[in-house]
Design a protein around this motif. Sequence first.
Motif, PDB file in Angstrom:
ATOM      1  N   ALA A 186     -25.289  -3.267  -2.370  1.00 32.66           N
ATOM      2  CA  ALA A 186     -26.003  -4.157  -1.464  1.00 32.66           C
ATOM      3  C   ALA A 186     -27.014  -3.384  -0.622  1.00 32.66           C
ATOM      4  O   ALA A 186     -28.136  -3.855  -0.384  1.00 32.66           O
ATOM      5  N   THR A 187     -26.630  -2.195  -0.173  1.00 32.29           N
ATOM      6  CA  THR A 187     -27.541  -1.362   0.619  1.00 32.29           C
ATOM      7  C   THR A 187     -28.759  -0.955  -0.196  1.00 32.29           C
ATOM      8  O   THR A 187     -29.898  -1.007   0.291  1.00 32.29           O
ATOM      9  N   ILE A 188     -28.540  -0.542  -1.441  1.00 32.53           N
ATOM     10  CA  ILE A 188     -29.649  -0.144  -2.307  1.00 32.53           C
ATOM     11  C   ILE A 188     -30.599  -1.312  -2.541  1.00 32.53           C
ATOM     12  O   ILE A 188     -31.830  -1.168  -2.436  1.00 32.53           O
ATOM     13  N   ILE A 189     -30.030  -2.478  -2.848  1.00 33.48           N
ATOM     14  CA  ILE A 189     -30.863  -3.672  -3.082  1.00 33.48           C
ATOM     15  C   ILE A 189     -31.657  -4.026  -1.827  1.00 33.48           C
ATOM     16  O   ILE A 189     -32.857  -4.328  -1.889  1.00 33.48           O
ATOM     17  N   PHE A 190     -30.976  -3.969  -0.676  1.00 33.39           N
ATOM     18  CA  PHE A 190     -31.625  -4.315   0.576  1.00 33.39           C
ATOM     19  C   PHE A 190     -32.789  -3.372   0.885  1.00 33.39           C
ATOM     20  O   PHE A 190     -33.879  -3.806   1.281  1.00 33.39           O
ATOM     21  N   LEU A 191     -32.566  -2.063   0.713  1.00 28.50           N
ATOM     22  CA  LEU A 191     -33.621  -1.092   0.989  1.00 28.50           C
ATOM     23  C   LEU A 191     -34.801  -1.247   0.025  1.00 28.50           C
ATOM     24  O   LEU A 191     -35.964  -1.096   0.422  1.00 28.50           O
ATOM     25  N   ILE A 192     -34.510  -1.546  -1.226  1.00 32.78           N
ATOM     26  CA  ILE A 192     -35.588  -1.773  -2.202  1.00 32.78           C
ATOM     27  C   ILE A 192     -36.409  -3.006  -1.816  1.00 32.78           C
ATOM     28  O   ILE A 192     -37.650  -2.977  -1.813  1.00 32.78           O
ATOM     29  N   LEU A 193     -35.720  -4.089  -1.452  1.00 32.23           N
ATOM     30  CA  LEU A 193     -36.420  -5.312  -1.040  1.00 32.23           C
ATOM     31  C   LEU A 193     -37.263  -5.070   0.208  1.00 32.23           C
ATOM     32  O   LEU A 193     -38.371  -5.606   0.347  1.00 32.23           O
ATOM     33  N   GLY A 194     -36.727  -4.237   1.121  1.00 29.63           N
ATOM     34  CA  GLY A 194     -37.441  -3.997   2.369  1.00 29.63           C
ATOM     35  C   GLY A 194     -38.633  -3.080   2.221  1.00 29.63           C
ATOM     36  O   GLY A 194     -39.748  -3.414   2.634  1.00 29.63           O
ATOM     37  N   PHE A 195     -38.420  -1.910   1.630  1.00 31.18           N
ATOM     38  CA  PHE A 195     -39.480  -0.905   1.553  1.00 31.18           C
ATOM     39  C   PHE A 195     -40.566  -1.242   0.530  1.00 31.18           C
ATOM     40  O   PHE A 195     -41.736  -0.933   0.746  1.00 31.18           O
ATOM     41  N   PHE A 196     -40.168  -1.843  -0.573  1.00 33.76           N
ATOM     42  CA  PHE A 196     -41.142  -2.092  -1.645  1.00 33.76           C
ATOM     43  C   PHE A 196     -41.734  -3.497  -1.610  1.00 33.76           C
ATOM     44  O   PHE A 196     -42.851  -3.701  -2.076  1.00 33.76           O
ATOM     45  N   PHE A 197     -40.995  -4.462  -1.075  1.00 34.66           N
ATOM     46  CA  PHE A 197     -41.481  -5.841  -1.078  1.00 34.66           C
ATOM     47  C   PHE A 197     -41.576  -6.441   0.327  1.00 34.66           C
ATOM     48  O   PHE A 197     -41.918  -7.606   0.472  1.00 34.66           O
ATOM     49  N   HIS A 198     -41.213  -5.636   1.358  1.00 37.51           N
ATOM     50  CA  HIS A 198     -41.258  -6.090   2.750  1.00 37.51           C
ATOM     51  C   HIS A 198     -40.433  -7.356   2.968  1.00 37.51           C
ATOM     52  O   HIS A 198     -40.811  -8.248   3.722  1.00 37.51           O
ATOM     53  N   LEU A 199     -39.301  -7.406   2.297  1.00 40.73           N
ATOM     54  CA  LEU A 199     -38.420  -8.569   2.408  1.00 40.73           C
ATOM     55  C   LEU A 199     -37.152  -8.212   3.187  1.00 40.73           C
ATOM     56  O   LEU A 199     -36.031  -8.497   2.775  1.00 40.73           O
TER      57      LEU A 199
ATOM     58  N   ILE B  62     -29.457 -11.154   3.331  1.00 40.44           N
ATOM     59  CA  ILE B  62     -28.446 -12.081   2.804  1.00 40.44           C
ATOM     60  C   ILE B  62     -27.505 -11.398   1.813  1.00 40.44           C
ATOM     61  O   ILE B  62     -26.338 -11.787   1.682  1.00 40.44           O
ATOM     62  N   VAL B  63     -27.998 -10.343   1.124  1.00 41.19           N
ATOM     63  CA  VAL B  63     -27.150  -9.674   0.126  1.00 41.19           C
ATOM     64  C   VAL B  63     -25.884  -9.116   0.764  1.00 41.19           C
ATOM     65  O   VAL B  63     -24.847  -9.001   0.097  1.00 41.19           O
ATOM     66  N   PHE B  64     -25.942  -8.780   2.059  1.00 42.42           N
ATOM     67  CA  PHE B  64     -24.775  -8.186   2.709  1.00 42.42           C
ATOM     68  C   PHE B  64     -23.691  -9.211   3.030  1.00 42.42           C
ATOM     69  O   PHE B  64     -22.541  -8.841   3.266  1.00 42.42           O
ATOM     70  N   LEU B  65     -24.065 -10.463   3.046  1.00 48.10           N
ATOM     71  CA  LEU B  65     -23.057 -11.495   3.293  1.00 48.10           C
ATOM     72  C   LEU B  65     -22.068 -11.607   2.143  1.00 48.10           C
ATOM     73  O   LEU B  65     -20.978 -12.159   2.298  1.00 48.10           O
ATOM     74  N   PHE B  66     -22.461 -11.069   0.976  1.00 44.63           N
ATOM     75  CA  PHE B  66     -21.571 -11.136  -0.182  1.00 44.63           C
ATOM     76  C   PHE B  66     -20.475 -10.066  -0.132  1.00 44.63           C
ATOM     77  O   PHE B  66     -19.457 -10.194  -0.806  1.00 44.63           O
ATOM     78  N   VAL B  67     -20.681  -9.003   0.666  1.00 46.60           N
ATOM     79  CA  VAL B  67     -19.712  -7.898   0.687  1.00 46.60           C
ATOM     80  C   VAL B  67     -18.330  -8.350   1.146  1.00 46.60           C
ATOM     81  O   VAL B  67     -17.326  -8.080   0.475  1.00 46.60           O
ATOM     82  N   PRO B  68     -18.202  -9.061   2.301  1.00 47.51           N
ATOM     83  CA  PRO B  68     -16.864  -9.519   2.702  1.00 47.51           C
ATOM     84  C   PRO B  68     -16.226 -10.445   1.669  1.00 47.51           C
ATOM     85  O   PRO B  68     -15.015 -10.380   1.427  1.00 47.51           O
ATOM     86  N   PHE B  69     -17.054 -11.298   1.037  1.00 46.23           N
ATOM     87  CA  PHE B  69     -16.511 -12.216   0.032  1.00 46.23           C
ATOM     88  C   PHE B  69     -16.038 -11.448  -1.205  1.00 46.23           C
ATOM     89  O   PHE B  69     -15.028 -11.814  -1.817  1.00 46.23           O
ATOM     90  N   VAL B  70     -16.771 -10.401  -1.571  1.00 43.75           N
ATOM     91  CA  VAL B  70     -16.355  -9.567  -2.701  1.00 43.75           C
ATOM     92  C   VAL B  70     -14.997  -8.944  -2.413  1.00 43.75           C
ATOM     93  O   VAL B  70     -14.107  -8.922  -3.267  1.00 43.75           O
TER      94      VAL B  70
END
Length: 211
Positions: A172-185, A191-199
């Motif tokens: 989730a951290t890797i996905i989040f950083l990629i979305l942020g640094f490369f796509f400014h999202l 939202i990807v981190f909300l899946f961690v507790p459910f996982v």
Amino acid sequence: MNNIAETIKTLRKRNGLSQEQLAEDLYVSRQAISKWERAEATPDIDTLVLLSEKFGISVDELISGQNILDQQTFDLSSSTNDPQNSKQALKLKKQVNILLIVSIALYIVSPLTFLLDLNYKKISWIFAGIILIATIFILIYANLQNKYTQLYEQDKKQKLADNITGAASILATIIFLILGFFFHLWHPGWIVFLFVPFVWLIADLFENKSK
């Protein structure tokens, strides 16, 4: 009958086997293993022989529980029943629970940073910092939980739920950083981190069901 039930359960857990795994090795159903361990039924003589061969003990030891159950009692008395070890166990368990609660709380409240009266870039960095801290806490939690399980629950096999949670947090951290640094999202990438507790919850439920 109760001795056989306790012996089978003890040997299965000591060897890090789930009921499904043991059932496959003995060519029986998982329900059969469950009934044996609840003392609702007993294995037939052929299965007793297979069990004794698998665990490297005699059929007499398997039936009586001699040595096996005595060793289990010794293990328990030498660890959690020792006052000092009990104190350490409670302290470690408390740390584990606090880390899990704090991690989940950070994941949940992190989106509130976007309500701050700051520019988007600063908010994004603050949010990213909170998420990274929560992820680090989750990884520390998984490590401490495994340590607690190994030391005080006589289970040498690491918990599947903790391993999956650690992997999910890193992913989730890797996905989040990629979305942020490369796509400014940065938002709504959080939202990807909300899946961690459910996982973690799903993996924990699945693991408990398989035992």
